[in-house]
Enzyme design. Structure first.
Site, short mmCIF file in Angstrom:
data_model
loop_
_atom_site.label_atom_id
_atom_site.label_comp_id
_atom_site.label_asym_id
_atom_site.label_seq_id
_atom_site.Cartn_x
_atom_site.Cartn_y
_atom_site.Cartn_z
N ARG A 194 -16.22 24.23 15.30
CA ARG A 194 -14.91 23.51 15.44
C ARG A 194 -14.95 22.17 14.89
NH1 ARG A 194 -10.83 24.21 13.65
NH2 ARG A 194 -10.92 26.51 14.45
N LYS A 240 -6.37 4.76 1.26
CA LYS A 240 -5.00 5.27 2.24
C LYS A 240 -5.86 7.04 2.67
CE LYS A 240 -0.38 4.15 0.25
NZ LYS A 240 0.33 4.41 -0.26
N LYS A 290 -2.29 -7.82 -5.19
CA LYS A 290 -0.74 -7.11 -4.63
C LYS A 290 0.41 -7.50 -4.29
CE LYS A 290 -1.22 -3.23 -2.81
NZ LYS A 290 -0.92 -1.99 -3.51
N GLU A 342 -1.07 -5.99 -9.54
CA GLU A 342 0.05 -5.48 -8.95
C GLU A 342 1.71 -6.54 -9.27
OE1 GLU A 342 1.19 -2.52 -5.88
OE2 GLU A 342 2.47 -4.25 -6.04
N ASP A 366 3.51 -0.56 -10.84
CA ASP A 366 4.34 -0.18 -9.09
C ASP A 366 5.28 0.64 -9.60
OD1 ASP A 366 3.60 0.48 -6.57
OD2 ASP A 366 4.75 -1.02 -6.36
#
Length: 315
Positions: free
Chosen positions: A126, A161, A193, A227, A248
């Site tokens: 597994r 992410k 950002k 950004e 963005d």
């Protein structure tokens, strides 16, 4: 499952833009110590006190041969984790890879052969499948994004992410799919950002001046990315010394205009609303980089299985 059923089936069921036979240059392997650490943690999570079922049912002397098989086509990633999973679960297993990282496979194909103590194979099954299914899913999705940008200069990259603890593996899978990696961590590069810029604005600081001040603090080797979410932010960001302007959630029309405004003074990166049905149009605008969190944060694991041969035996 019979040996005939386990033979690779060379069928060509492809989408409009087929997966490449090889998704890109074979990436450098991950450090073995890093792979072992991640796989050891996964095995300890899955069998903290051993595999109760296998020890209760399977004779200790029983041996088996198993085949990693594909239920669907894809790009393979996971040579190192498969080898590590069965090796670390117990001594005496041998793993023979039949498809290499970054190579395409068809539904029905045999991807690896594993032989050794039956208990060890069952214990590691597994963990090995969980990892290779996810990594191959990432490599396959990345290859589809890359195929959609064929003929343009845009690079497909991942983002931060990623699954906590699995970043090194997932980013390796992106490279197996022909993509590239963004900064690995917060320590790699400066990336200002929207929330960073919001703090500067709230403090009443001029954007270009604040960016230049930050730039002056950095080593010449540090990449500086900022950004923006509107066209009127581009000139102040360039004046602040940005190496890359992150555009963005720009519309395709505004991406064209942004590339014209930057005019080669910095790299341009498009992010937001990047999907398989939008990425070709984004790439056509002339941006240098397209970053897609979807490559790792919401990818579907490929349907792979581990099939024990009917010739399981005890010595």
């Amino acid at each position: 499952m019979t040996n005939t059923q386990l033979q690779p089936r060379l069928e060509s069921a492809r989408a409009a833009r087929p997966l490449p036979q090889t998704a890109g240059a074979s990436p450098l392997p991950l450090p073995a110590s890093a792979v072992d650490q991640l796989v050891s943690a996964a095995l300890a999570e899955d069998a903290p006190w051993g595999d109760l079922t296998s020890h209760a049912l399977i004779p200790g002397e029983a041996t088996a041969t198993a085949f990693l098989t594909a239920r669907e086509e894809g790009i393979f990633c996971g040579e190192q984790v498969i080898e590590a999973a069965f090796r670390l679960a117990g001594p005496g297993t041998a793993v023979i890879p039949l498809v290499r990282d970054g190579e395409r496979f068809d539904a029905g194909g045999i991807l690896a052969e594993i032989s050794g103590p039956a208990r060890t194979i069952l214990t590691a099954e597994r963990v090995a499948l969980n990892l290779v299914q996810r990594l191959s899913g990432i490599a396959t999705l990345t290859a589809r994004f890359v195929a959609e940008t064929d003929g343009t200069a845009a690079r497909i990259t991942d983002t931060r992410k990623t699954t906590p603890g699995l970043r090194a593996l997932e980013r390796y899978a992106v490279r197996c799919g022909g993509g590239f990696n963004h900064r690995h961590s917060l320590s790699d590069a400066v990336m200002a950002k929207d929330n960073h810029l919001a703090v500067l604005a709230a403090a009443g600081l001029d954007l270009a001046t604040a960016l230049r001040t930050a730039r002056d603090k950095l080593s010449h080797t540090v990449h500086f990315e900022v950004e923006v979410d509107s066209l009127d932010q581009i000139e102040p960001v360039l004046a602040g010394g940005a190496d890359t302007v992150l555009l963005d959630n720009f519309s395709v029309g505004d991406l064209y205009r942004a590339v014209e405004l930057v005019a080669g003074r910095a790299l341009t990166e498009a992010s937001g609303n990047v999907r398989l049905d939008t990425v070709a149009g984004i790439a056509a605008t002339g941006v240098d980089i397209i970053s897609a969190g979807a490559l790792t944060h919401s990818v579907r694991a490929l349907d792979l299985g581990l099939d024990i041969s009917t010739s399981l035996s005890a010595q």
